[in-house]
Design an enzyme around this catalytic site. Structure first.
Site, PDB file in Angstrom:
ATOM      1  CB  SER A 106      -0.961  -0.035   1.192  1.00  0.00           C
ATOM      2  OG  SER A 106      -1.860   1.050   1.148  1.00  0.00           O
ATOM      3  CG  ASP A 108      -3.184   4.135  -1.246  1.00  0.00           C
ATOM      4  OD1 ASP A 108      -3.662   3.836  -2.360  1.00  0.00           O
ATOM      5  OD2 ASP A 108      -3.521   3.559  -0.195  1.00  0.00           O
ATOM      6  CG  ASP A 111      -2.916  -0.464  -2.230  1.00  0.00           C
ATOM      7  OD1 ASP A 111      -2.912   0.728  -1.845  1.00  0.00           O
ATOM      8  OD2 ASP A 111      -3.521  -1.362  -1.604  1.00  0.00           O
ATOM      9  CG  ASP A 156      -6.492   0.655  -1.101  1.00  0.00           C
ATOM     10  OD1 ASP A 156      -5.642   1.560  -1.022  1.00  0.00           O
ATOM     11  OD2 ASP A 156      -6.654  -0.202  -0.206  1.00  0.00           O
TER      12      ASP A 156
END
Length: 531
Positions: free
Chosen positions: A156, A314, A316, A318
């Protein structure tokens, strides 16, 4: 969509071979694939015990309440990812699964780690559908679209020397240490030894499902456009959006969702991309928009280009944070309130009388107030990703918002998606002459402290002391509520103190109508916590 980027002019492809007819090796460089075959240790019981002990120690360090996260080498290696894949296959296989979808982000080690996890899945007797590079919300969508458990290799927003795995059940269902992740850990300890190596043509090798990856890109973009009206967008004015991908997976999504990379028509607005080249070393700034210094480039670009909106993702992809046309950061709670209105209206148009919206206890009161004003019913939840997913299904909630900028959608398998929230805000702006700042203005009625952590010797004692002081009226008149820690709820303010799941610290949040009152309440509570 017009795309402009100082580094590149189009978003990154799904993978080099995502449009090939035949399977390709799983790594980004297509060098090799990891064999799904793993033999038991040849050195006897002592070697097996040592391997099990090593895995157990690494899991103890890296396994959190909701995912696996740790430093590469110190905490995570190929064997641990292989063991995790094996444990996931055993756990989900016992519940009837026959296949697990596996994806990864753009960190240098992620493709190799994903190969190892996929090999572990196959060693346990399940099939691994490896879709290669994707965002976390694309992996959740794949889990829902194909009704498969999922493993997403990503750390992440963490620094480049970290990696990890996010896990979901079939249909993107939430998984936590108390609900599935602990069982996966237990089963993982019994995985045979991981033997890396083997060529791409070796029997049993884990390969990228190129057709599946292409299908995922198309279906994901199509769903997002349909849910938010971007597939039929007719802006009432020219619209310009700047998106900072932070060299993370949003660099792949932007061209697919807004442009033509997923073989869909471009959406009619101008998109200016920043740092869209996929690079898990994060050469420009960390892909963590929670930190104000990581928004500076986006804010400057929005002002320079006279843009209407800025998006910051961010690593990743999400989560998405928003910046208005002046460069000011929009409160995630206020954005959640805006999106909640749209989701409530959409549900009401479909015949629902009182759509439910979830919000965690540290979101602004504006979310619950907006939900009530729109004719919905607000339900407060504890903080925590997987818990919200379960409560979404329990309440059949149409939407959920966290102040950390996680936004969940019932029609996205009750999972969270940053770019889906961004599509909503873009569609909203395209339909009005109002600026983002004006749209959000009456939804920023309160001033929040932000989350403040304090390391303490005894978190339980700190919570008990806070509760006693709150009942005595030391922080103002209100009700003391034991819910995800301890909260004090006043007529026009609230504050909460709760424990960390993993560290000896407590987290403080509060909100009042004015900056002065918020500072005073913060100082009073922190003085007691840190004395």
């Amino acid at each position: 969509m017009t795309a402009v980027d100082p580094q590149r002019t189009s978003a990154a492809p799904v993978a080099d071979a995502s449009h090939a007819d035949a399977p390709v090796p799983a790594t980004a460089s297509a060098r090799t694939a990891v064999s799904a075959r793993a033999d038991a240790p040849a050195d006897g019981d002592a070697s097996a015990d040592a391997l099990r002990a090593s895995r157990s120690a690494r899991f103890d360090r890296a396994l959190g309440a909701y995912d696996l996260r740790g430093r590469i080498g110190d905490d995570l290696d190929d064997d641990l990812l292989y063991a995790l894949g094996f444990g996931a296959a055993r756990t989900f296989g016992d519940a009837g699964a026959e296949e697990i979808v596996v994806g990864c982000d753009m960190r240098p080690d992620s493709p190799r780690f994903a190969e190892a996890a996929a090999a572990g899945v196959q060693a346990a007797g399940l099939r691994a559908r490896f879709v290669g590079l994707c965002s976390t919300d694309q992996l959740y969508f794949a889990s829902g679209h194909w009704h498969l458990p999922g493993l997403m290799v990503t750390a992440s927003h963490n620094p480049a020397d970290y990696n990890g795995v996010k896990v979901c059940g079939p249909g993107a269902a939430g998984v936590s240490r108390d609900h599935g992740l602990g069982d996966i850990r237990t089963a993982a300890l019994d995985a045979p030894r991981h033997e890396a190596g083997g060529g791409a043509d070796r029997a049993g090798a884990v390969m990228v499902d190129a057709r599946g990856a292409e299908e995922l890109a198309v279906e994901f973009a199509t769903r997002l456009r349909s849910l938010t009206g971007l597939d039929r967008l007719e802006p009432v004015r020219p619209l310009t959006v700047v998106a900072d991908a932070g060299n993370g997976m949003a660099g792949k999504l932007l061209g697919e969702v807004f442009g033509t990379d997923a073989d869909l028509p471009a959406v009619p607005f101008t998109l200016i991309g920043l740092y869209t080249e996929l690079d898990g070393t994060f050469p420009n700034h960390p892909a963590n928009p929670l930190e104000p210094e990581n928004l500076v480039d986006l804010q400057a670009a929005v002002r320079t280009h006279g843009a209407d909106l800025g998006l910051a993702f961010d690593g990743d992809a999400d989560r998405c944070f928003f910046v208005d046309g002046t460069g000011s950061v929009l409160s995630p709670s206020a954005v959640g309130a805006l999106v909640a209105e749209r989701e409530i209206a959409r549900a009401q148009d479909a015949g629902e009388t009182e759509p439910v919206v979830l919000h965690n206890l540290i979101t602004s009161r504006i979310v619950a107030e907006t939900v009530a004003e729109a004719g919905g019913r607000a339900v407060r939840t504890p903080v925590g990703h997987s818990g919200i997913k379960r409560l979404m299904r329990e309440h059949d909630a149409v939407f959920a918002a966290e102040h950390s900028a996680h936004f969940y959608f019932r029609d996205f398998y009750s999972a969270d998606s940053g770019i889906l929230a961004a599509c909503h805000v873009i569609a909203m702006l395209a339909g009005t002459e109002e600026s983002a700042a004006n749209l959000i203005a009456d939804r920023e009625r309160y001033v929040a402290s932000g989350e403040i952590n304090s390391t303490v010797a005894d978190p339980d004692a700190v919570l008990a002391d806070f509760a006693a002081r709150a009942r005595a009226g030391e922080y103002g008149d209100g009700d003391v509520i034991a819910f995800d820690g301890v909260s004090l709820e006043g007529d026009d303010f609230w504050c909460n103190v709760r424990k960390s799941n993993t560290e000896p610290l407590v987290r403080f949040n509060c909100e009042t109508p004015t900056a002065e009152r918020t500072r005073a309440l913060t100082d009073a509570v922190l003085t007691s916590i840190r004395r």
